[in-house]
Design an enzyme around this catalytic site. Structure first.
Site, PDB file in Angstrom:
ATOM      1  CG  HIS A   4      44.199 -49.225 -41.621  1.00 22.97           C
ATOM      2  ND1 HIS A   4      45.236 -49.804 -40.918  1.00 22.97           N
ATOM      3  CD2 HIS A   4      44.164 -49.837 -42.824  1.00 22.97           C
ATOM      4  CE1 HIS A   4      45.790 -50.740 -41.661  1.00 22.97           C
ATOM      5  NE2 HIS A   4      45.176 -50.785 -42.819  1.00 22.97           N
ATOM      6  NE  ARG A  24      23.129 -48.590 -37.743  1.00 25.68           N
ATOM      7  CZ  ARG A  24      23.012 -49.904 -37.877  1.00 25.68           C
ATOM      8  NH1 ARG A  24      23.801 -50.715 -37.200  1.00 25.68           N
ATOM      9  NH2 ARG A  24      22.110 -50.419 -38.664  1.00 25.68           N
ATOM     10  N   GLY A  88      25.546 -52.209 -32.455  1.00 30.56           N
ATOM     11  CA  GLY A  88      25.299 -52.904 -33.720  1.00 30.56           C
ATOM     12  C   GLY A  88      23.991 -53.648 -33.731  1.00 30.56           C
ATOM     13  CG  MET A 182      29.031 -61.099 -38.489  1.00 30.98           C
ATOM     14  SD  MET A 182      28.933 -60.991 -40.267  1.00 30.98           S
ATOM     15  CE  MET A 182      30.355 -61.968 -40.739  1.00 30.98           C
ATOM     16  CD  GLU A 183      30.908 -56.757 -36.780  1.00 33.41           C
ATOM     17  OE1 GLU A 183      29.915 -56.978 -36.058  1.00 33.41           O
ATOM     18  OE2 GLU A 183      30.863 -56.859 -38.008  1.00 33.41           O
ATOM     19  CG  ASP A 206      18.468 -61.474 -38.457  1.00 33.42           C
ATOM     20  OD1 ASP A 206      19.226 -60.486 -38.389  1.00 33.42           O
ATOM     21  OD2 ASP A 206      18.868 -62.643 -38.360  1.00 33.42           O
TER      22      ASP A 206
HETATM   23  N1  HPA Z   1      24.567 -63.327 -38.595  1.00 35.08           N
HETATM   24  C1  HPA Z   1      25.625 -62.549 -38.335  1.00 35.08           C
HETATM   25  N2  HPA Z   1      25.518 -61.278 -38.022  1.00 35.08           N
HETATM   26  C2  HPA Z   1      24.285 -60.744 -37.970  1.00 35.08           C
HETATM   27  C3  HPA Z   1      23.160 -61.509 -38.234  1.00 35.08           C
HETATM   28  C4  HPA Z   1      23.312 -62.871 -38.547  1.00 35.08           C
HETATM   29  O1  HPA Z   1      22.345 -63.619 -38.799  1.00 35.08           O
HETATM   30  N3  HPA Z   1      22.066 -60.682 -38.126  1.00 35.08           N
HETATM   31  C5  HPA Z   1      22.557 -59.455 -37.804  1.00 35.08           C
HETATM   32  N4  HPA Z   1      23.883 -59.485 -37.708  1.00 35.08           N
END
Ligand code: HPA
Length: 236
Positions: A4, A24, A88, A182-183, A206
């Site tokens: 990959h 990015r 991230g 998520m990583e 957030d």
């Molecule tokens: N969940 C998962 N990954 C994220 C989130 C979230 O609310 N905000 C930014 N990355």
């Protein structure tokens, strides 16, 4: 050559920054690196190598989520990368974390099955490399950047906002988990598998429970400041 990442070993630096988003990666390479060269564009998982402060550095897209990230990390190991820093964004789980604050992940819990199948009979919670996160933390403090260090959780489900999912995150927050992304569980587990140095630095985008999201410019400024701080620290 790995399947990959279409690169030869000498095209990838020992130090690799890992954004999830291909745009990015392109942006970081063009804004911060001297003489950036694209070494892979397969599936738009762009990877660039250039220099920062005269030190060779790569920026490699991971894509979103653990399965994509795990492919990229296995292949970066094949290509000889040694120091891996995810840059991230994350959702905050604790009060006191503000939009654009930095969060350094000391370790990453996950209920995801990809990484939990790495070892058959034990559940590992490998930490970040201590020296690396300590250096990153000291740099952030020196630059007066609001920074938090602690456990994070790596989720497989960005839109998993059901009551059950939210209750699960609230429980994790009670146990001190600061943010969700998520990583990173892929990064810390695969780094442990091959003895690599790894760290994750996140900009809060957030707040998960209040669903307040910072505007795009604020997130972008936070990510820029974070990226510059990471590059200065790892090339010192
Ligand atoms: N969940 C998962 N990954 C994220 C989130 C979230 O609310 N905000 C930014 N990355």
């Amino acid at each position: 050559m790995p399947i990959h990442i279409e690169a030869k070993e000498d095209e990838v630096a020992d130090i690799v920054l890992l954004p999830g988003n291909p745009e990015r990666a392109k942006y970081i390479a063009k804004k911060f690196l001297d003489d950036p060269k694209l070494y892979t564009s397969y599936r738009e998982m762009y990877g660039y190598t250039g220099t920062f402060n005269g030190v060779k550095v790569s920026v490699q897209t991971t894509g979103m989520g653990v399965p994509s990230t795990a492919i990229i990390l296995e292949e970066l190991n094949m290509l000889g990368a040694k120091t891996l820093i995810r840059v991230g964004t994350c959702g905050a789980l604790k009060e006191g974390l503000e939009a654009a604050d930095l969060l350094i992940g000391q370790s990453a819990a996950t209920a995801g099955t990809t990484i939990n199948s790495l070892t058959d009979d034990i559940t590992l919670a490998p930490p970040a490399d201590f020296e690396l996160i300590n250096n990153l933390y000291q740099s952030a403090i020196k630059l007066d950047m609001p920074v938090h260090v602690g456990q994070i959780v790596t989720s497989d489900y960005f839109y998993g906002k059901s009551d059950n999912y939210i209750d699960g995150l609230k429980k994790l927050a009670e146990y001190g988990v600061l943010g969700v992304e998520m990583e990173t569980a892929a990064l810390y587990n695969i780094a442990a598998k091959y003895g690599l140095r790894a760290a994750t630095v996140l900009t809060v985008s957030d707040h998960v429970f209040t669903q307040v999201r910072a505007d795009k410019d604020k997130i972008q400024q936070g990510v820029d400041r974070m990226t510059e701080m990471v590059l200065k620290t790892v090339t010192k």
